[in-house]
Motif scaffolding. Structure first.
Motif, PDB file in Angstrom:
ATOM      1  N   GLY A 466      -9.655  36.039 -34.421  1.00  0.00           N
ATOM      2  CA  GLY A 466     -10.621  37.035 -34.964  1.00  0.00           C
ATOM      3  C   GLY A 466     -11.694  36.561 -35.694  1.00  0.00           C
ATOM      4  O   GLY A 466     -12.537  37.293 -36.049  1.00  0.00           O
ATOM      5  N   ALA A 467     -11.739  35.291 -35.800  1.00  0.00           N
ATOM      6  CA  ALA A 467     -12.833  34.636 -36.503  1.00  0.00           C
ATOM      7  C   ALA A 467     -14.122  34.579 -35.419  1.00  0.00           C
ATOM      8  O   ALA A 467     -13.768  34.315 -34.500  1.00  0.00           O
ATOM      9  N   THR A 468     -15.260  34.694 -36.089  1.00  0.00           N
ATOM     10  CA  THR A 468     -16.517  34.909 -35.264  1.00  0.00           C
ATOM     11  C   THR A 468     -17.520  33.865 -35.571  1.00  0.00           C
ATOM     12  O   THR A 468     -17.775  33.609 -36.713  1.00  0.00           O
ATOM     13  N   PHE A 469     -17.838  33.086 -34.704  1.00  0.00           N
ATOM     14  CA  PHE A 469     -18.905  31.929 -34.903  1.00  0.00           C
ATOM     15  C   PHE A 469     -20.294  32.473 -34.162  1.00  0.00           C
ATOM     16  O   PHE A 469     -20.377  33.290 -33.100  1.00  0.00           O
ATOM     17  N   THR A 470     -21.464  31.666 -34.470  1.00  0.00           N
ATOM     18  CA  THR A 470     -22.653  31.890 -33.674  1.00  0.00           C
ATOM     19  C   THR A 470     -23.093  30.667 -33.174  1.00  0.00           C
ATOM     20  O   THR A 470     -22.751  29.460 -33.979  1.00  0.00           O
ATOM     21  N   PHE A 471     -23.705  30.226 -32.034  1.00  0.00           N
ATOM     22  CA  PHE A 471     -24.071  28.931 -31.663  1.00  0.00           C
ATOM     23  C   PHE A 471     -25.399  29.391 -30.628  1.00  0.00           C
ATOM     24  O   PHE A 471     -25.522  30.365 -29.913  1.00  0.00           O
ATOM     25  N   ARG A 472     -26.009  28.168 -30.295  1.00  0.00           N
ATOM     26  CA  ARG A 472     -27.157  28.309 -29.369  1.00  0.00           C
ATOM     27  C   ARG A 472     -26.903  27.115 -28.383  1.00  0.00           C
ATOM     28  O   ARG A 472     -26.512  26.048 -28.609  1.00  0.00           O
ATOM     29  N   VAL A 473     -27.283  27.503 -27.154  1.00  0.00           N
ATOM     30  CA  VAL A 473     -27.430  26.491 -26.011  1.00  0.00           C
ATOM     31  C   VAL A 473     -28.976  26.501 -25.625  1.00  0.00           C
ATOM     32  O   VAL A 473     -29.464  27.282 -25.088  1.00  0.00           O
ATOM     33  N   TYR A 474     -29.545  25.124 -26.055  1.00  0.00           N
ATOM     34  CA  TYR A 474     -30.780  25.105 -25.590  1.00  0.00           C
ATOM     35  C   TYR A 474     -30.939  24.242 -24.045  1.00  0.00           C
ATOM     36  O   TYR A 474     -30.357  23.662 -23.854  1.00  0.00           O
ATOM     37  N   PHE A 475     -31.950  24.789 -23.384  1.00  0.00           N
ATOM     38  CA  PHE A 475     -32.000  24.214 -22.221  1.00  0.00           C
ATOM     39  C   PHE A 475     -33.619  24.070 -21.862  1.00  0.00           C
ATOM     40  O   PHE A 475     -34.483  24.398 -22.435  1.00  0.00           O
ATOM     41  N   GLU A 476     -33.870  22.994 -21.163  1.00  0.00           N
ATOM     42  CA  GLU A 476     -35.222  22.478 -20.561  1.00  0.00           C
ATOM     43  C   GLU A 476     -35.464  21.991 -19.202  1.00  0.00           C
ATOM     44  O   GLU A 476     -34.618  21.234 -18.691  1.00  0.00           O
ATOM     45  N   GLN A 477     -36.580  22.828 -18.832  1.00  0.00           N
ATOM     46  CA  GLN A 477     -36.932  22.533 -17.169  1.00  0.00           C
ATOM     47  C   GLN A 477     -35.717  22.787 -16.197  1.00  0.00           C
ATOM     48  O   GLN A 477     -35.216  21.601 -15.405  1.00  0.00           O
ATOM     49  N   ILE A 478     -34.918  23.530 -16.332  1.00  0.00           N
ATOM     50  CA  ILE A 478     -33.831  23.906 -15.572  1.00  0.00           C
ATOM     51  C   ILE A 478     -34.378  25.257 -14.292  1.00  0.00           C
ATOM     52  O   ILE A 478     -35.226  25.866 -14.823  1.00  0.00           O
ATOM     53  N   ALA A 479     -33.698  25.100 -13.091  1.00  0.00           N
ATOM     54  CA  ALA A 479     -34.206  26.019 -12.350  1.00  0.00           C
ATOM     55  C   ALA A 479     -33.262  27.151 -12.507  1.00  0.00           C
ATOM     56  O   ALA A 479     -32.328  27.551 -13.269  1.00  0.00           O
ATOM     57  N   GLU A 480     -33.777  28.438 -11.936  1.00  0.00           N
ATOM     58  CA  GLU A 480     -33.370  29.793 -12.005  1.00  0.00           C
ATOM     59  C   GLU A 480     -31.701  29.695 -11.894  1.00  0.00           C
ATOM     60  O   GLU A 480     -31.049  30.358 -12.496  1.00  0.00           O
ATOM     61  N   ASP A 481     -31.344  29.132 -10.596  1.00  0.00           N
ATOM     62  CA  ASP A 481     -29.894  29.122 -10.078  1.00  0.00           C
ATOM     63  C   ASP A 481     -28.958  28.212 -11.140  1.00  0.00           C
ATOM     64  O   ASP A 481     -28.007  28.829 -11.461  1.00  0.00           O
ATOM     65  N   GLU A 482     -29.729  27.428 -11.787  1.00  0.00           N
ATOM     66  CA  GLU A 482     -28.812  26.490 -12.738  1.00  0.00           C
ATOM     67  C   GLU A 482     -28.617  27.608 -13.999  1.00  0.00           C
ATOM     68  O   GLU A 482     -27.457  27.769 -14.653  1.00  0.00           O
ATOM     69  N   LEU A 483     -29.548  28.301 -14.364  1.00  0.00           N
ATOM     70  CA  LEU A 483     -29.659  29.123 -15.298  1.00  0.00           C
ATOM     71  C   LEU A 483     -28.257  30.393 -15.032  1.00  0.00           C
ATOM     72  O   LEU A 483     -27.623  30.453 -15.913  1.00  0.00           O
ATOM     73  N   LYS A 484     -28.346  30.771 -13.841  1.00  0.00           N
ATOM     74  CA  LYS A 484     -27.553  31.761 -13.451  1.00  0.00           C
ATOM     75  C   LYS A 484     -26.026  31.180 -13.558  1.00  0.00           C
ATOM     76  O   LYS A 484     -24.879  31.513 -14.112  1.00  0.00           O
ATOM     77  N   GLN A 485     -25.848  29.661 -13.122  1.00  0.00           N
ATOM     78  CA  GLN A 485     -24.654  28.878 -13.423  1.00  0.00           C
ATOM     79  C   GLN A 485     -24.201  29.004 -14.659  1.00  0.00           C
ATOM     80  O   GLN A 485     -22.792  28.994 -15.154  1.00  0.00           O
ATOM     81  N   LEU A 486     -24.999  28.470 -15.649  1.00  0.00           N
ATOM     82  CA  LEU A 486     -24.814  28.339 -16.969  1.00  0.00           C
ATOM     83  C   LEU A 486     -24.349  29.376 -17.618  1.00  0.00           C
ATOM     84  O   LEU A 486     -23.202  29.539 -18.464  1.00  0.00           O
ATOM     85  N   GLN A 487     -25.102  30.707 -17.142  1.00  0.00           N
ATOM     86  CA  GLN A 487     -24.605  31.743 -17.777  1.00  0.00           C
ATOM     87  C   GLN A 487     -23.286  32.111 -17.362  1.00  0.00           C
ATOM     88  O   GLN A 487     -22.309  32.675 -18.160  1.00  0.00           O
ATOM     89  N   TRP A 488     -22.808  32.046 -16.197  1.00  0.00           N
ATOM     90  CA  TRP A 488     -21.478  32.253 -15.654  1.00  0.00           C
ATOM     91  C   TRP A 488     -20.356  31.491 -16.420  1.00  0.00           C
ATOM     92  O   TRP A 488     -19.274  31.871 -16.682  1.00  0.00           O
TER      93      TRP A 488
END
Length: 627
Positions: A466-488
């Motif tokens: 039940g503990a909750t954290f926040t974090f970010r994933v930074y990306f640079e010069q990736i393709a649209e398909d790569e962003l979809k894969q990262l999301q999944w």
């Protein structure tokens, strides 16, 4: 121990997402998308990541502070090794970005056909063999390494037989023996199947009168109930045979493994004296006069070739084939080595090749996850039970049965050979496939509340579920398909699936749910011409299709899988608890019995699909063995 299976089922804590037919690599190309994903991480079961700056943080009074007794506070930015710092305080917890990154990359590789980037290709594969080996003498000559088959006589070193002849013959003081020592003796055939020694001479001068045989002392590892050693006697009808230098290299690896396992244990010396003699032989340039310098050795045979040398009759076998060999021969899943030709995972996460020295920078970065609410988030300190280290030598769990064995009644294989009856045959690595990428099932955590620290047990302070954290994933010069894969790979497009991070994953710890809250993309402001970050809908970048690999990942990452109460390490149930000892129920006993003295595997690891099938695949389920 009987070989019969009980009806009690268990589910191994881990299973494997299968590899596809081939790891597809392509020329590296950059994309146009730069920005970050803002995510939350919620603990679904207790989570523990150690603050390794101090390893006695949660010790109780009078508990020894040594390398065998460890206790850890949860990870934070506080350096607990500094004097004056309170070691067991409730500091603000942090989840390192590297911890999250590792879990996400594992899912990404499995779902999108990446290489096995974290595999040590040259790691020595080994397995303990319960098949007795044969005795021999090993020597180094100008022609190379040679062995001669021996028979073995048991030396009576039982002090209770000091003034009499025991069942193994005349008593000899163990203090007078050393490895490889020459003894002269005469036999008496009181026991037809086991020659025993009647007279024995411990000095190295052979008597001139009488018929005396020559033997060579071999001293095994000490044991509380052991009262004998061995004497290797060369067989007169056998000749010295040349052996391959590769087999000597494997013996070296076996001895190094014994040394590593017992390097801090003075009682079990890791065959230190034996290693010393062996290494002296390896380093020595042989000359004609020195070819009678021998060292006792045990060996097993495959196709009448001498191999798998060891200092013990029942010992570890070290194999020629490595994980890298198997991956190269089965779809090319070894870690990527060139920045110009990469799998989907290495293209996004980056690579560093030890083989070629090439590297490719990562285009994503995981920030540390910070807690959102610090109220009542810690459990009381608990003790983790023993955790088994990965044992890829258990081929019945880590590999798929070779095609040539399918349909045969007896099925036994290693990374180097298969067995059919009493005969062993070399195994082509092309015929043996690794099962895939390891993932742990989700289940309720198992731990000890008020246990004492032991060598393999550690006290920890986990976070509650039940503990909750926040974090970010930074990306640079990736393709649209790569962003979809990262999301999944982050949220699975599925509310019922979760990741595993931290320590104690086989015991149920570390189940976490990641949710993407915001997507920010860098764009050019039309008015000013400068770069700006603009909020975008993540729905536009969600995967719209599924593959077989993605479906397998979803099956093993589902948080509520129906297997929760069945998950445990392989176990043995003693038939007589009154006479049983703690070691009798240990996991290795199950594997020892399951291999049926190296004749066949009674059970092999079911697939993910077979574990989840409640009707048609029950005959594939693992069962507890009885002792």
């Amino acid at each position: 121990m009987t070989h019969n299976k009980s009806q009690e089922r268990f589910v191994n804590p881990y299973n494997f997402v299968p590899l596809e037919e081939k790891c597809e690599r392509q020329e590296f190309k950059q994309g146009t998308l730069t920005g970050y994903l803002e995510c939350t991480l919620e603990t679904l079961t207790p989570l523990f990541i150690p603050n390794t700056s101090y390893n006695h943080a949660l010790h109780k009074e009078k508990e020894p502070k040594d390398g065998d007794h460890l206790s850890y506070n949860f990870y934070s930015y506080e350096n607990l090794s500094h004097s004056g710092v309170k070691k067991d305080a409730l500091y603000r917890p942090v989840i390192p970005g590297s911890e999250i990154r590792g879990a996400i990359r594992s899912v990404f590789e499995a779902a999108f056909n990446g290489c096995l980037s974290q595999v040590n290709q040259n790691k020595t594969l080994h397995r303990r063999s319960m098949q007795p080996k044969k005795p021999a003498l090993l020597r180094k000559t100008q022609n190379g390494w040679e062995i001669k088959e021996c028979y073995r006589i048991i030396l009576n070193t039982d002090p209770r037989n000091k003034n009499k002849i025991g069942k193994y013959g005349t008593f000899i003081d163990i203090k007078k023996l050393k490895e490889g020592q020459v003894l002269y003796f005469s036999e008496m055939n009181k026991h037809k199947k086991r020659p025993t020694i009647k007279h024995i001479i411990t000095d190295e001068i052979k008597p001139k009168k009488g018929f005396w045989k020559t033997g060579y002392v071999h001293i095994g590892e000490p044991c509380d109930t052991k009262y004998h050693e061995s004497l290797f006697v060369p067989k007169n009808n056998k000749v010295w045979e040349l052996i391959d230098n590769q087999e000597i290299e494997l013996l070296k690896k076996v001895l190094d493994k014994y040394n590593m396992n017992n390097k801090d244990d003075n009682e079990h010396a890791g065959y230190k004296e034996y290693r010393k003699i062996f290494y002296n032989l390896m380093d020595r340039e042989p000359i004609e006069e020195e070819k009678d310098i021998f060292i006792p050795v045990y060996y097993s045979e495959i196709k009448n070739e001498k191999r798998f040398f060891s200092p013990a009759m029942l010992s570890q076998e070290v194999f020629n084939n490595t994980v890298g060999d198997l991956l190269r021969e089965n779809g090319g899943y070894q870690p990527c080595e060139s920045r110009d030709l990469v799998c989907p995972s290495c293209a996004l996460f980056g690579l560093i090749s030890k083989q070629t020295g090439q590297s490719l920078a990562s285009r994503i970065r995981f920030a540390d996850a910070t807690i959102t609410d610090t109220n009542d988030i810690y459990m009381k300190p608990i003790v983790l039970d023993e955790l088994g280290e990965p044992k890829p030598g258990t081929v019945e769990f880590y590999t798929i049965m070779p095609d040539g064995l399918k349909g045969k009644q007896k099925k036994y294989w290693t990374y180097d050979y298969t067995k059919e009856g009493s005969k062993s045959f070399d195994l082509d690595p092309k015929k043996l496939r690794v099962r895939g990428r390891k993932f742990y099932w989700h289940h309720e955590p198992k731990y000890l509340e008020n246990s004492k620290l032991k060598r393999m047990r550690q006290r920890i302070r986990p976070l509650k579920d039940g503990a909750t954290f926040t974090f970010r994933v930074y990306f640079e010069q990736i393709a649209e398909d790569e962003l979809k894969q990262l999301q999944w790979a982050l949220d699975f497009n599925d509310l019922s699936s979760a990741h595993k991070i931290g320590r104690g994953k086989p015991l149920g710890f570390g189940s976490v749910k990641v949710t993407i809250k915001k997507l920010m993309l860098r764009q050019i402001d039309k008015n000013s011409g400068s770069w700006i970050l603009k909020d975008q809908s993540i729905e536009k970048y969600r995967m719209e299709h599924s593959t077989k690999s993605m479906e397998n990942v979803l099956k093993i990452t589902r948080f509520e899988n129906g297997l929760e109460d069945k998950i445990s390490y392989p176990k043995v149930t003693p038939t007589d608890y009154a006479k049983s000892k703690p070691n009798d129920a240990a996991s290795h006993q199950w594997f020892n019995k399951n291999s049926n003295n190296r004749k066949d595997f009674s059970q092999v690891l079911p697939t993910i699909e077979e574990e989840l099938d409640e009707k048609d695949k029950r005959n594939k389920w693992l069962k507890v063995l009885k002792k």
